[in-house]
Every structure is written in C-alpha cells, then in structure tokens.
Design a protein around this motif. Structure first.
Motif, PDB file in Angstrom:
ATOM      1  N   GLU A 194      -2.222   0.636  -4.653  1.00 36.82           N
ATOM      2  CA  GLU A 194      -2.034  -0.671  -4.030  1.00 36.82           C
ATOM      3  C   GLU A 194      -1.517  -1.652  -5.078  1.00 36.82           C
ATOM      4  OE1 GLU A 194      -5.524  -2.053  -2.064  1.00 36.82           O
ATOM      5  OE2 GLU A 194      -5.783  -0.213  -0.877  1.00 36.82           O
ATOM      6  N   ASP A 195      -0.557  -2.468  -4.691  1.00 41.59           N
ATOM      7  CA  ASP A 195      -0.002  -3.491  -5.571  1.00 41.59           C
ATOM      8  C   ASP A 195      -0.134  -4.857  -4.903  1.00 41.59           C
ATOM      9  OD1 ASP A 195       1.171  -1.706  -7.615  1.00 41.59           O
ATOM     10  OD2 ASP A 195       2.509  -1.095  -5.991  1.00 41.59           O
ATOM     11  N   ASP A 196      -0.733  -5.803  -5.624  1.00 46.52           N
ATOM     12  CA  ASP A 196      -0.656  -7.192  -5.185  1.00 46.52           C
ATOM     13  C   ASP A 196       0.700  -7.728  -5.623  1.00 46.52           C
ATOM     14  OD1 ASP A 196      -3.225  -7.299  -4.056  1.00 46.52           O
ATOM     15  OD2 ASP A 196      -4.115  -7.618  -6.029  1.00 46.52           O
ATOM     16  N   VAL A 197       1.419  -8.327  -4.695  1.00 45.43           N
ATOM     17  CA  VAL A 197       2.792  -8.727  -4.982  1.00 45.43           C
ATOM     18  C   VAL A 197       3.027 -10.180  -4.578  1.00 45.43           C
ATOM     19  CG1 VAL A 197       3.710  -6.394  -4.720  1.00 45.43           C
ATOM     20  CG2 VAL A 197       3.600  -7.892  -2.729  1.00 45.43           C
ATOM     21  N   ILE A 198       4.053 -10.762  -5.184  1.00 44.80           N
ATOM     22  CA  ILE A 198       4.605 -12.036  -4.750  1.00 44.80           C
ATOM     23  C   ILE A 198       5.918 -11.724  -4.063  1.00 44.80           C
ATOM     24  CG2 ILE A 198       5.546 -14.248  -5.491  1.00 44.80           C
ATOM     25  CD1 ILE A 198       3.631 -14.192  -7.838  1.00 44.80           C
ATOM     26  N   VAL A 199       6.144 -12.313  -2.903  1.00 38.71           N
ATOM     27  CA  VAL A 199       7.298 -11.995  -2.078  1.00 38.71           C
ATOM     28  C   VAL A 199       8.094 -13.264  -1.788  1.00 38.71           C
ATOM     29  CG1 VAL A 199       8.076 -10.991   0.108  1.00 38.71           C
ATOM     30  CG2 VAL A 199       6.012 -10.109  -1.004  1.00 38.71           C
ATOM     31  N   ILE A 224       0.865  -1.186   0.000  1.00 36.55           N
ATOM     32  CA  ILE A 224       0.000   0.000   0.000  1.00 36.55           C
ATOM     33  C   ILE A 224       0.894   1.226   0.000  1.00 36.55           C
ATOM     34  CG2 ILE A 224      -1.776   1.285   1.245  1.00 36.55           C
ATOM     35  CD1 ILE A 224      -2.778  -1.333   2.373  1.00 36.55           C
ATOM     36  N   ARG A 225       0.762   2.041  -1.064  1.00 35.42           N
ATOM     37  CA  ARG A 225       1.594   3.232  -1.248  1.00 35.42           C
ATOM     38  C   ARG A 225       0.750   4.490  -1.013  1.00 35.42           C
ATOM     39  NH1 ARG A 225       1.928   3.648  -6.106  1.00 35.42           N
ATOM     40  NH2 ARG A 225       0.837   1.785  -6.875  1.00 35.42           N
TER      41      ARG A 225
END
Length: 218
Positions: free
Chosen positions: A64-69, A46-47
């Motif tokens: 907002e970015d859905d990310v893989i971590v 969340i930016r």
C-alpha cells in the motif's frame, strides 16, 4: 550509431518541447505553462502484486502506498472544450525521497496508448505515454477511471496486453494552496528507470518549467 541517432533525435525533440513550453508561458504570462490549475487529493494505492513477474518489486509485490494526487487539464481550456487530462501521483520511497508518476489522456490499445488524446471529460484512459526501462523490457503504466474517486492502474510491456498493478482511491481533497512539483525524471519510481532518450526528451521542457517557477517565487 543507432543509439547516438536516437539520442540526437530525442534531444532535438526535447528542444522543440522546451520552445513550446516557453511559448505557451509567454502567451499566458504565467510561470506554469502546462497544467496551470489542478485539484489536489490525498490518496491510497493498493497493489495486490502481479501474477506476471516484471523483476520490479514495487509491481511484483503487494503493498500500500499513501500518495498525493493531482488532477488537471494540460492547457487549461474551459470545461466543455476537449483538453489533454493529466493524472499525477507522488509516493514516498523513504523519509525524504519520492517517486513521481505522470499520466496523460491517451488511447488504450498497443498503438494509441503512446498518443496524446484531448478528452471531453475525465472518464478517459491515461498512460505514461513513454516507456520505462524494466528487467523485462520497455514498460508502460496506465490508469482507467472506475468512478469519480477511483482508478485502476495497470502495466504493460510495449506492444503487449495490460496487467493489473493496483487500485487508486482519492481519499480526501487537499487545500488549494497545496503545491507539488511532479517530476518523473528527478523522482523516478522505485525499480524503474527512464531511458536516456526519454530523459533527453523530457528534461529540457521540465528544466524550463522549473526555472520559471523559481523566477516567479524569487
């Protein structure tokens, strides 16, 4: 002249890193010499948007970015032994395009944020180590753990203070067989560019790692 000297030095350093990558792989007899094991998570970044403008919409504007971590240890040493910790993120830039962000354990002040530091645990700051090219100059991204499933992401112009970028939350573990090949050279972040000397430095060791992965799956 200065540009060619920097490029040549980066090329030589890149060759050295590629040799180290091959050497570590030979000792391990592994196709993935660095960060051999890691824990994968789905996450959300969340930016809020930056009050200090950079000219990079992804940083300046909220979203907002859905990310893989992926959380990992660079050498894969046993838990009690200090190792360079890694934090890798992949965010979508479209239906089929991605942006990758790689961070490693470093210091946090203007000098040590560019130095790799083996850490005793995961409660250690991480940065991109090398700068991105941005409209306001060379820019570094960093992350500080705030709890077991959260990080505060920041950005800073080289030599300057940190500014908030966003909050990263790891929402759920992903299956062990989840495999992502993070590569910030092939998959740059939106609005940020790699300096040519950074590409020279990184590309050769990444190319070695990619060839090893392809050979292992052939």
């Amino acid at each position: 002249m200065a540009h060619s000297v920097v490029t040549t030095a980066a090329d030589l350093a890149g060759r050295a890193l590629a040799s180290i990558t091959r050497g570590v792989a030979a000792v391990r007899h592994a196709d993935k010499p660095l960060h051999p094991d890691g824990d994968m998570y789905a996450g959300q970044l969340i930016r809020p948007g930056s009050q200090q403008r950079t000219g990079v919409p992804w940083i300046d504007q909220g979203g907002e970015d859905d990310v893989i971590v992926r959380l990992s240890r660079a050498v894969g040493l046993p838990g009690p032994v200090p190792d360079v910790h890694g934090l890798a993120l992949r965010l979508r830039k479209g239906q089929t395009r991605y942006g990758d962000l790689l961070l490693a354990s470093t210091g946090w002040d203007p000098l040590t944020r560019h130095l790799l530091m083996p850490a005793w645990n995961a409660h250690w700051p991480l940065t991109t180590l090398l700068p991105y090219r941005s409209p306001i100059g060379p820019l570094v991204i960093g992350a500080r753990p705030i709890d077991v499933r959260g990080y505060q992401l920041c950005w800073a112009v080289v030599g300057r203070q940190w500014h908030a970028l966003g909050d990263l939350t790891l929402t759920m573990p992903l299956p062990e067989e989840t495999e992502v090949s993070f590569d910030p050279v092939v998959n740059p972040l939106p609005g940020l560019e790699q300096y040519p000397w950074v590409e020279h430095l990184r590309e050769q060791s990444y190319a070695v790692a990619r060839r090893m992965r392809r050979a292992s799956h052939a």
